[in-house]
Design an enzyme around this catalytic site. Structure first.
Site, PDB file in Angstrom:
ATOM      1  N   LEU A  16       0.827  -1.204   0.000  1.00  0.00           N
ATOM      2  CA  LEU A  16       0.000   0.000   0.000  1.00  0.00           C
ATOM      3  C   LEU A  16       0.866   1.260   0.000  1.00  0.00           C
ATOM      4  CD1 LEU A  16      -3.007   0.363  -0.112  1.00  0.00           C
ATOM      5  CD2 LEU A  16      -3.095   0.303   2.376  1.00  0.00           C
ATOM      6  N   HIS A  17       1.493   1.554  -1.149  1.00  0.00           N
ATOM      7  CA  HIS A  17       2.330   2.750  -1.233  1.00  0.00           C
ATOM      8  C   HIS A  17       1.507   3.909  -1.764  1.00  0.00           C
ATOM      9  CE1 HIS A  17       3.096   2.074  -5.614  1.00  0.00           C
ATOM     10  NE2 HIS A  17       2.782   0.861  -5.242  1.00  0.00           N
ATOM     11  N   VAL A  18       2.170   4.952  -2.273  1.00  0.00           N
ATOM     12  CA  VAL A  18       1.454   6.190  -2.591  1.00  0.00           C
ATOM     13  C   VAL A  18       0.321   6.010  -3.615  1.00  0.00           C
ATOM     14  CG1 VAL A  18       1.661   8.582  -3.392  1.00  0.00           C
ATOM     15  CG2 VAL A  18       3.508   7.558  -2.051  1.00  0.00           C
TER      16      VAL A  18
END
Lengths: 91, 156
Positions: A16-18
């Protein structure tokens, strides 16, 4: 008012990155329901990119999507679909 | 030892006067070049890579914060980056439509997963309104370094 929850497993490479968090927040914003995402008992606002990134959810993490409101079922289905599509990430 | 794993004193810009997305990205990358994190030769490519990522979708995540970045790149050897603060705010197509005041640029090389940890830690810090308020109110670079050092020690 109804409450709907769904457990999903993150399958995209970076977790769950940017970009995935932004996609979830944008999808969540289309619904009136309150939406939250939780991991390992930590629950955060599904409409806040920052809070979702702070979960540090990696590939393989189990997330619980929870919505409360009139459009809860649609909201959860929409977010679940995004996670299952692996956020359209290329491998 | 880098602050938060990617910043140094030299790459903290307390008062940027950039007024556009492209200008702030260029200014932040140039600051990293001056500090030695990116070579002069690779400067143009790094700027282009960061802007490319922004064109795919703004990293303006709301609340006046943006996280421009490149990861898995061959253009740097070690993870590096810069911080920029704009009092006036820069239009950045952020998710909430608000101008961005605080920029955290992260450049991470291939073969490390530093990026993930840095991002998570930064997000944990930034969801604390105090951190954002202190950064906005800090009077100069030294003050910003102090805020980051003090608050970073409280977040794993």
């Amino acid at each position: 008012m109804s409450e709907v929850t769904k457990t999903v497993v993150l399958g995209n490479k970076y977790g769950l990155h940017v970009r995935p968090a932004t996609m979830l927040a944008q999808a969540a914003a289309r619904f009136q329901s309150e939406l939250s995402i939780s991991k390992d008992g930590v629950e955060v606002d599904g409409k806040s990119v920052l809070e979702m990134i702070s979960l540090g959810a990696e590939c393989g993490s189990e997330l619980i999507i929870r919505a409360e409101g009139d459009d809860a079922a649609e909201a959860v289905a929409s977010l679940e679909e995004l996670v299952k599509s692996r956020f359209h990430e290329e491998e | 030892m880098k602050l938060l794993g990617f910043l140094t004193r030299e790459t903290i810009l307390a008062d940027t006067t950039a007024t556009t997305r492209d200008d702030i990205v260029r200014e932040l990358v140039e600051t990293v070049v001056e500090a030695g994190g990116v070579t002069e030769k690779n400067k143009g490519q790094v700027i282009e890579a960061v802007l490319d990522r922004e064109r795919q979708g703004s990293t303006g995540i709301g609340g006046g914060i943006a996280l421009p970045h490149v990861k898995e790149t061959d253009l740097v050897k070690e993870t590096c980056g810069a911080f920029g603060r704009s009092d006036a705010g820069v239009p950045y197509s952020a998710i909430d439509g608000a101008p961005v005041h605080l920029f955290f640029l992260i450049i991470a090389p291939k073969g490390t997963d530093d990026y993930k940890g840095i991002l998570t830690r930064l997000a944990k810090l930034s969801r604390d309104d105090h951190f954002i308020r202190f950064l906005r109110d800090a009077k100069d670079t030294e003050d910003i370094v102090g805020v980051i050092e003090e608050m970073a020690s409280e977040v794993s």
